[in-house]
Each structure stands twice: as C-alpha cells, then as structure tokens.
Design a protein around this motif. Structure first.
Motif, PDB file in Angstrom:
ATOM      1  N   PHE A   1      -3.724 -37.697  17.957  1.00 25.10           N
ATOM      2  CA  PHE A   1      -2.657 -36.688  18.678  1.00 25.10           C
ATOM      3  C   PHE A   1      -1.989 -36.693  17.556  1.00 25.10           C
ATOM      4  CE2 PHE A   1       1.798 -36.632  19.487  1.00 25.10           C
ATOM      5  CZ  PHE A   1       1.543 -35.782  20.791  1.00 25.10           C
ATOM      6  N   ALA A   2      -1.797 -37.444  16.049  1.00 25.04           N
ATOM      7  CA  ALA A   2      -0.745 -36.454  15.725  1.00 25.04           C
ATOM      8  C   ALA A   2      -1.486 -35.436  14.468  1.00 25.04           C
ATOM      9  CB  ALA A   2      -0.522 -37.645  14.458  1.00 25.04           C
ATOM     10  N   ALA A   3      -2.472 -35.774  14.316  1.00 27.38           N
ATOM     11  CA  ALA A   3      -3.704 -35.189  13.694  1.00 27.38           C
ATOM     12  C   ALA A   3      -3.960 -33.163  14.342  1.00 27.38           C
ATOM     13  CB  ALA A   3      -5.272 -35.410  13.084  1.00 27.38           C
ATOM     14  N   GLU A   4      -4.603 -33.674  15.443  1.00 31.01           N
ATOM     15  CA  GLU A   4      -4.694 -32.898  16.687  1.00 31.01           C
ATOM     16  C   GLU A   4      -3.319 -31.589  17.364  1.00 31.01           C
ATOM     17  OE1 GLU A   4      -9.167 -31.745  17.033  1.00 31.01           O
ATOM     18  OE2 GLU A   4      -7.700 -31.392  14.870  1.00 31.01           O
ATOM     19  N   TRP A   5      -2.145 -32.449  17.755  1.00 32.35           N
ATOM     20  CA  TRP A   5      -1.620 -32.131  18.598  1.00 32.35           C
ATOM     21  C   TRP A   5      -0.400 -31.786  18.529  1.00 32.35           C
ATOM     22  CZ3 TRP A   5      -3.770 -30.273  23.008  1.00 32.35           C
ATOM     23  CH2 TRP A   5      -4.936 -30.751  23.163  1.00 32.35           C
ATOM     24  N   LEU A   6       0.559 -32.498  17.276  1.00 32.38           N
ATOM     25  CA  LEU A   6       1.470 -32.141  16.403  1.00 32.38           C
ATOM     26  C   LEU A   6       2.155 -31.266  16.664  1.00 32.38           C
ATOM     27  CD1 LEU A   6       2.758 -35.950  14.324  1.00 32.38           C
ATOM     28  CD2 LEU A   6       3.682 -35.118  17.301  1.00 32.38           C
ATOM     29  N   ILE A   7       1.169 -30.151  15.488  1.00 31.29           N
ATOM     30  CA  ILE A   7       0.965 -29.305  15.380  1.00 31.29           C
ATOM     31  C   ILE A   7       1.288 -28.112  16.015  1.00 31.29           C
ATOM     32  CG2 ILE A   7      -1.537 -28.390  15.531  1.00 31.29           C
ATOM     33  CD1 ILE A   7       0.266 -27.639  12.354  1.00 31.29           C
ATOM     34  N   PHE A   8       0.818 -28.525  17.702  1.00 28.64           N
ATOM     35  CA  PHE A   8       1.638 -27.522  18.845  1.00 28.64           C
ATOM     36  C   PHE A   8       3.314 -27.211  18.731  1.00 28.64           C
ATOM     37  CE2 PHE A   8      -2.858 -27.711  19.186  1.00 28.64           C
ATOM     38  CZ  PHE A   8      -2.703 -26.821  19.966  1.00 28.64           C
ATOM     39  N   LEU A   9       4.068 -28.346  17.671  1.00 26.11           N
ATOM     40  CA  LEU A   9       5.260 -28.021  17.684  1.00 26.11           C
ATOM     41  C   LEU A   9       5.285 -26.695  17.237  1.00 26.11           C
ATOM     42  CD1 LEU A   9       6.525 -32.231  16.964  1.00 26.11           C
ATOM     43  CD2 LEU A   9       6.281 -30.771  19.003  1.00 26.11           C
ATOM     44  N   VAL A  10       4.883 -26.497  16.044  1.00 19.01           N
ATOM     45  CA  VAL A  10       5.186 -25.391  15.340  1.00 19.01           C
ATOM     46  C   VAL A  10       5.470 -23.965  15.420  1.00 19.01           C
ATOM     47  CG1 VAL A  10       4.546 -23.815  13.312  1.00 19.01           C
ATOM     48  CG2 VAL A  10       4.202 -26.398  13.349  1.00 19.01           C
ATOM     49  N   PRO A  11       4.774 -23.444  16.813  1.00 21.80           N
ATOM     50  CA  PRO A  11       4.759 -21.998  17.580  1.00 21.80           C
ATOM     51  C   PRO A  11       5.506 -23.083  18.648  1.00 21.80           C
ATOM     52  CG  PRO A  11       2.906 -23.084  18.314  1.00 21.80           C
ATOM     53  CD  PRO A  11       3.033 -24.598  17.445  1.00 21.80           C
ATOM     54  N   LEU A  12       6.034 -23.931  19.285  1.00 20.23           N
ATOM     55  CA  LEU A  12       7.180 -24.474  20.207  1.00 20.23           C
ATOM     56  C   LEU A  12       8.326 -24.212  20.041  1.00 20.23           C
ATOM     57  CD1 LEU A  12       7.700 -25.560  23.291  1.00 20.23           C
ATOM     58  CD2 LEU A  12       7.534 -27.611  22.171  1.00 20.23           C
ATOM     59  N   THR A  13       8.446 -24.337  18.236  1.00 21.73           N
ATOM     60  CA  THR A  13      10.038 -24.666  18.386  1.00 21.73           C
ATOM     61  C   THR A  13      10.258 -23.122  18.149  1.00 21.73           C
ATOM     62  OG1 THR A  13       9.424 -26.568  17.282  1.00 21.73           O
ATOM     63  CG2 THR A  13      10.741 -24.826  15.478  1.00 21.73           C
ATOM     64  N   LEU A  14       9.279 -21.914  17.346  1.00 23.05           N
ATOM     65  CA  LEU A  14       9.981 -20.795  16.787  1.00 23.05           C
ATOM     66  C   LEU A  14      10.380 -20.121  18.607  1.00 23.05           C
ATOM     67  CD1 LEU A  14       7.299 -19.735  14.002  1.00 23.05           C
ATOM     68  CD2 LEU A  14       9.551 -20.958  13.611  1.00 23.05           C
ATOM     69  N   VAL A  15       9.194 -20.451  19.138  1.00 24.05           N
ATOM     70  CA  VAL A  15       9.557 -19.931  20.298  1.00 24.05           C
ATOM     71  C   VAL A  15      10.986 -20.546  20.824  1.00 24.05           C
ATOM     72  CG1 VAL A  15       8.864 -19.294  23.139  1.00 24.05           C
ATOM     73  CG2 VAL A  15       7.107 -19.046  21.031  1.00 24.05           C
ATOM     74  N   LEU A  16      10.521 -21.492  21.118  1.00 24.55           N
ATOM     75  CA  LEU A  16      12.065 -21.836  21.488  1.00 24.55           C
ATOM     76  C   LEU A  16      13.680 -21.384  20.640  1.00 24.55           C
ATOM     77  CD1 LEU A  16      11.342 -25.980  22.522  1.00 24.55           C
ATOM     78  CD2 LEU A  16      11.866 -23.504  24.202  1.00 24.55           C
TER      79      LEU A  16
END
Length: 202
Positions: A29-44
């Motif tokens: 989960f950490a290796a594959e999915w935490l990275i999606f916080l990057v676009p989510l953070t920028l969009v928010l």
C-alpha cells in the motif's frame, strides 16, 4: 565505497523472504498507493484556494514535472539495474527492469512535499509537513519490497530538492506567477459549469 554502503543499507532494509500478511499488504500500500496523495494534494490546494495557494500548487507541480524529466534523462544515459535484475535480495512487487536511479515515486512526493514545506503560507506548509514523512515511508517501502536501492532514494531526494529550490528562487516564482493566470483561465473554461453553480471556487 558508495556502492558498498548502498549494498549494506539494502541488506538492512530489504524484507525477508518470509514477508507476508498485513506487513506485506501495508508495505505494498505504501509503495503503490500513497503516491496518489500527490495529485490529490495539488488538486485540493488548487480548487480550495486562491492566488497564493494556487501559485504554490503550480510551483509544486512544475518542480515534480521537471524532476521526473531529469530522472528520465538520467535513466536514459546511465542504466542502474534494479535489485531483482542484479539478483540481489528479495522482491515482492512486479516491476519492469528499467533503470532504478533515481526513484520516480520518491521524486514525485519529495518534490511536492519540499515545495509546500518551504512555502510562505502556514496552512500549505502544514500540508507539506504531513507529506514529508509519508515521502520517507514511500522511499522505505520501495527498498523494503526490493524494487529499489537506497541510493535511488538519496538520488530522488537530491533531484527533488534541486527542483524545489529552483522553482522557489525569485526567477522561478516569477515564471510560475506569469503562467498562473493562463492556468486559471483554462480551469475556469473547462470547469465552467460546476464553478457557475458554486460547487468550485472560480
């Protein structure tokens, strides 16, 4: 000497062959999915803010994009085999045998986190302070699961810090500020309906 230290660190961080259960699931989960916080953070940051926040979000995006472009150039001119290609350690993720140095996952999240941490807006800085330890977790997990070397993470941090510093210079800030009105214009045209209904900030 450097490669020797890299191998020692990898041996210390790479998981044992018996890894399974919740530990494997958590690391994946950490290796594959935490990275999606990057676009989510920028969009928010973009849709939830105005001038200063949007300018910082744009700077973070440009820093990450430039850092990933540099990674691609480094990988093109200097191939660094991944641990599983070199048949070293244990691997728990399927991955293409492309160049490992620097890590794109770590570069993406480090670049954004560093720009936010060193921004002049307190609320944005707090978001960066949350992302930064998560970036370390991403970096650790990729080594732990055997798809990267520790040196790939140090390289990612160096590239990210360089790009974050460049976009934060007066020239970098001015360039981003000049692009911001055009980006806002595109945003308002593409999302005119939800903006018009008051669902999003103009």
């Amino acid at each position: 000497m450097f490669e020797h230290i890299n191998l020692i660190l990898f041996s210390a961080l790479n998981a044992e062959a018996s890894l399974g259960g919740w530990q494997l699931l958590g690391a994946v989960f950490a290796a594959e999915w935490l990275i999606f916080l990057v676009p989510l953070t920028l969009v928010l940051l973009w849709i939830g803010g105005s001038g200063p926040r949007r300018e910082i979000a744009l700077r973070a995006f440009i820093a990450a994009a430039c850092a990933l472009t540099l990674n691609n150039l480094i990988g093109h001119f200097w191939y660094s085999p991944r641990p599983f290609v070199a048949e070293i350690g244990h691997t728990f993720l399927l991955h293409d045998p492309d160049s490992s140095f620097p890590s794109d996952h770590a570069t993406s999240i480090f670049s954004v986190a560093l720009v936010l941490v060193f921004s002049g807006v307190a609320q944005v800085r707090r978001v960066g302070l949350v992302l930064l330890p998560l970036a370390l977790i991403v970096a650790w997990s990729r080594v732990y699961l055997g798809v990267h070397w520790p040196k790939d993470m140090f390289g990612a941090l160096a590239v990210s810090a360089t790009m974050a510093a460049l976009v934060s210079t007066p020239a970098g800030r001015a360039a981003c500020a000049s692009v911001l009105p055009w980006m806002e214009g595109v945003y308002r045209r593409v999302l005119a309906v939800p903006i018009g209904r008051g669902w999003l900030r103009p």
